[in-house]
Design a protein around this motif. Structure first.
Motif, PDB file in Angstrom:
ATOM      1  N   VAL A 157      36.274  52.202  43.462  1.00  0.00           N
ATOM      2  CA  VAL A 157      37.551  51.643  42.989  1.00  0.00           C
ATOM      3  C   VAL A 157      37.559  50.130  43.177  1.00  0.00           C
ATOM      4  O   VAL A 157      38.012  49.381  42.297  1.00  0.00           O
ATOM      5  N   LEU A 158      37.054  49.676  44.321  1.00  0.00           N
ATOM      6  CA  LEU A 158      36.982  48.233  44.566  1.00  0.00           C
ATOM      7  C   LEU A 158      36.093  47.541  43.537  1.00  0.00           C
ATOM      8  O   LEU A 158      36.434  46.461  43.032  1.00  0.00           O
ATOM      9  N   PHE A 159      34.965  48.167  43.209  1.00  0.00           N
ATOM     10  CA  PHE A 159      34.056  47.607  42.198  1.00  0.00           C
ATOM     11  C   PHE A 159      34.767  47.488  40.848  1.00  0.00           C
ATOM     12  O   PHE A 159      34.672  46.453  40.170  1.00  0.00           O
ATOM     13  N   VAL A 160      35.486  48.543  40.455  1.00  0.00           N
ATOM     14  CA  VAL A 160      36.200  48.534  39.175  1.00  0.00           C
ATOM     15  C   VAL A 160      37.289  47.465  39.178  1.00  0.00           C
ATOM     16  O   VAL A 160      37.471  46.735  38.184  1.00  0.00           O
ATOM     17  N   LEU A 161      38.013  47.339  40.290  1.00  0.00           N
ATOM     18  CA  LEU A 161      39.084  46.345  40.369  1.00  0.00           C
ATOM     19  C   LEU A 161      38.532  44.925  40.273  1.00  0.00           C
ATOM     20  O   LEU A 161      39.077  44.081  39.552  1.00  0.00           O
ATOM     21  N   LEU A 162      37.445  44.659  41.002  1.00  0.00           N
ATOM     22  CA  LEU A 162      36.845  43.322  40.947  1.00  0.00           C
ATOM     23  C   LEU A 162      36.335  43.006  39.552  1.00  0.00           C
ATOM     24  O   LEU A 162      36.510  41.887  39.050  1.00  0.00           O
ATOM     25  N   PHE A 163      35.723  44.006  38.932  1.00  0.00           N
ATOM     26  CA  PHE A 163      35.221  43.794  37.581  1.00  0.00           C
ATOM     27  C   PHE A 163      36.384  43.600  36.606  1.00  0.00           C
ATOM     28  O   PHE A 163      36.289  42.806  35.667  1.00  0.00           O
ATOM     29  N   GLY A 164      37.485  44.327  36.837  1.00  0.00           N
ATOM     30  CA  GLY A 164      38.656  44.157  35.998  1.00  0.00           C
ATOM     31  C   GLY A 164      39.261  42.770  36.122  1.00  0.00           C
ATOM     32  O   GLY A 164      39.679  42.162  35.131  1.00  0.00           O
ATOM     33  N   VAL A 165      39.296  42.244  37.349  1.00  0.00           N
ATOM     34  CA  VAL A 165      39.803  40.879  37.563  1.00  0.00           C
ATOM     35  C   VAL A 165      38.940  39.875  36.813  1.00  0.00           C
ATOM     36  O   VAL A 165      39.441  38.953  36.155  1.00  0.00           O
ATOM     37  N   LEU A 193      26.392  46.439  44.460  1.00  0.00           N
ATOM     38  CA  LEU A 193      27.032  45.978  43.233  1.00  0.00           C
ATOM     39  C   LEU A 193      28.341  45.249  43.517  1.00  0.00           C
ATOM     40  O   LEU A 193      28.683  44.283  42.815  1.00  0.00           O
ATOM     41  N   VAL A 194      29.072  45.694  44.534  1.00  0.00           N
ATOM     42  CA  VAL A 194      30.305  44.987  44.915  1.00  0.00           C
ATOM     43  C   VAL A 194      29.978  43.562  45.356  1.00  0.00           C
ATOM     44  O   VAL A 194      30.638  42.597  44.949  1.00  0.00           O
ATOM     45  N   LEU A 195      28.944  43.426  46.194  1.00  0.00           N
ATOM     46  CA  LEU A 195      28.533  42.083  46.612  1.00  0.00           C
ATOM     47  C   LEU A 195      28.090  41.253  45.412  1.00  0.00           C
ATOM     48  O   LEU A 195      28.365  40.047  45.335  1.00  0.00           O
ATOM     49  N   GLY A 196      27.390  41.898  44.474  1.00  0.00           N
ATOM     50  CA  GLY A 196      26.949  41.194  43.270  1.00  0.00           C
ATOM     51  C   GLY A 196      28.113  40.724  42.413  1.00  0.00           C
ATOM     52  O   GLY A 196      28.082  39.607  41.864  1.00  0.00           O
ATOM     53  N   VAL A 197      29.149  41.564  42.277  1.00  0.00           N
ATOM     54  CA  VAL A 197      30.322  41.177  41.488  1.00  0.00           C
ATOM     55  C   VAL A 197      31.041  40.002  42.142  1.00  0.00           C
ATOM     56  O   VAL A 197      31.492  39.067  41.456  1.00  0.00           O
ATOM     57  N   ILE A 198      31.154  40.020  43.464  1.00  0.00           N
ATOM     58  CA  ILE A 198      31.797  38.901  44.164  1.00  0.00           C
ATOM     59  C   ILE A 198      31.038  37.608  43.900  1.00  0.00           C
ATOM     60  O   ILE A 198      31.629  36.559  43.601  1.00  0.00           O
ATOM     61  N   GLN A 199      29.723  37.676  43.990  1.00  0.00           N
ATOM     62  CA  GLN A 199      28.917  36.491  43.727  1.00  0.00           C
ATOM     63  C   GLN A 199      29.053  36.024  42.278  1.00  0.00           C
ATOM     64  O   GLN A 199      29.112  34.822  41.997  1.00  0.00           O
ATOM     65  N   THR A 200      29.143  36.976  41.351  1.00  0.00           N
ATOM     66  CA  THR A 200      29.306  36.627  39.933  1.00  0.00           C
ATOM     67  C   THR A 200      30.664  35.990  39.679  1.00  0.00           C
ATOM     68  O   THR A 200      30.775  35.018  38.911  1.00  0.00           O
ATOM     69  N   LEU A 201      31.708  36.523  40.316  1.00  0.00           N
ATOM     70  CA  LEU A 201      33.046  35.934  40.168  1.00  0.00           C
ATOM     71  C   LEU A 201      33.066  34.488  40.642  1.00  0.00           C
ATOM     72  O   LEU A 201      33.620  33.603  39.977  1.00  0.00           O
ATOM     73  N   THR A 230      32.807  40.951  30.639  1.00  0.00           N
ATOM     74  CA  THR A 230      32.572  42.382  30.446  1.00  0.00           C
ATOM     75  C   THR A 230      31.386  42.673  29.533  1.00  0.00           C
ATOM     76  O   THR A 230      31.182  43.824  29.143  1.00  0.00           O
ATOM     77  N   SER A 231      30.609  41.672  29.179  1.00  0.00           N
ATOM     78  CA  SER A 231      29.456  41.925  28.317  1.00  0.00           C
ATOM     79  C   SER A 231      28.426  42.787  29.040  1.00  0.00           C
ATOM     80  O   SER A 231      28.328  42.759  30.270  1.00  0.00           O
TER      81      SER A 231
END
Length: 350
Positions: A48-56, A307-315, A65-66
């Motif tokens: 859920v956290l991964f989806v929320l971060l990606f949604g943000v 992946l969560v850590l990766g999304v944070i770094q990407t953000l 979202t590509s």
């Protein structure tokens, strides 16, 4: 007249669930389902956290979202995924391995130095895997034989591996081998312009094999049983010593595989590669729902943690105005939150 008493035979490991707890056949089905659901909740929370971060990210940044952005999460973190898989085995037994980041650096140095010396690439790969698995096995034997704390033994292993890096060379060694370079630059087309590298394929194969071993084999069930209660696992007649040593050997093997993937990612060997990477692996495993006390966890949860850590770094990368150190701040905060969540889940379970 003599009377005889019969002693109940030890329960086989197959009578355990993948989390080391009695199966539904040995207890009340409703309570077993409730216990399993509580173990899955941390993994669901991570997803859920991964989806929320990606949604943000999708709402804030155009093109977030590509498909290639998602693919890049795996490309940039393939080595960390493999490292987290090995760490999952160790933490499930209730241990820890602080040497994996240094083993990654040692693997890159061994690979680069041997390739520069003219050794064939397949021989170099086998040599790197042998070095990592041997170091993990030795640390596991010391921990088990002398009953030492894994923290101290693997800390010594970290200093040993990092020191060996600088014995090989103090400067960065470039990898110019054609096989390594072709593997590093080769891509696989997924359609729609989305590509992945061979490192991603290797990482996903490691994840699939690890999931099968942990959840479908006697060895995996023993790993969970040891983490649940080592003394109980011993009384049940399970091969505790052998499996604990094997867990550290697997961690060392995964660290050497991660080192090979990192050498493909950087195309160099350097003694300062992988500094702090062991902490990223531990954070990924914990955020993925594996208990630090052992006995509960999922390989897929560790992948989600990466992946969560990766999304944070990407953000933070998309933001542009923030320092990269905010990644560490966010990871530290998340780690604290998930540790508190683990404690709350354990109290409710008790």
């Amino acid at each position: 007249m003599s009377t005889s008493t019969s002693t109940p035979s030890p329960a086989p490991a197959s009578a355990l669930t993948p989390h080391g707890a009695p199966s539904a056949r040995a207890g009340h089905p409703a309570s077993s389902r409730l216990a399993r659901s509580r173990r899955v909740l941390p993994v669901i929370a991570t997803f859920v956290l991964f989806v929320l971060l990606f949604g943000v990210g999708s709402l804030r940044y155009e093109g977030f979202t590509s498909g290639q952005v998602v693919a890049n999460l795996f490309i940039d973190n393939a080595f960390l995924i493999v490292l987290a898989v090995g760490m999952t085995f160790v933490i499930l037994t209730g241990g820890i391995d602080l040497s994996v980041g240094a083993v990654v650096a040692l693997s890159t140095m061994v690979a680069a130095a041997c390739l520069r010396a003219g050794l064939p690439a397949p021989v170099v790969i086998l040599l790197v895997l042998l070095v990592g698995s041997t170091l993990g096995t030795v640390m596991g034997l010391i921990i088990q034989r002398f009953e030492l704390q894994p923290f101290i033994v693997t800390l010594a292993g970290m200093f040993l591996a990092r020191g060996l890096c600088f014995v090989i060379g103090v400067e960065s060694i470039s990898i110019k081998d054609p096989f390594f370079r072709s593997l590093a630059t080769g891509t696989i087309e997924l359609g729609g312009g989305v590509v992945i590298t061979w490192s991603v394929v290797i990482a996903l194969v490691v994840v699939a094999v690890a999931a099968w071993v942990l959840h479908r084999t006697r060895f995996g069930r023993t790993i969970y049983a040891i983490g649940g209660s080592e003394s109980s696992a011993t009384l049940m007649g399970l091969p505790v010593a052998r499996v604990k040593v094997a867990a550290y050997a697997i961690s060392g093997l995964c660290a050497s595989v991660a080192g090979l993937l990192f050498s493909l990612y950087m195309l160099s060997g350097y003694g300062l590669h992988g500094v702090g990477m062991e902490l990223d692996a531990i954070a990924s495993v914990v955020i993925g729902g594996t208990l630090l006390s052992g006995g509960v966890g999922w390989v897929v949860g560790s992948v989600l943690g990466v992946l969560v850590l990766g999304v944070i770094q990407t953000l933070i990368s998309f933001e542009g105005t923030l320092s990269s150190w905010w990644t560490k701040i966010a990871i530290g905060s998340l780690l604290l939150v998930f540790i508190v969540m683990q404690r709350l889940f354990m109290r409710r379970g008790a």
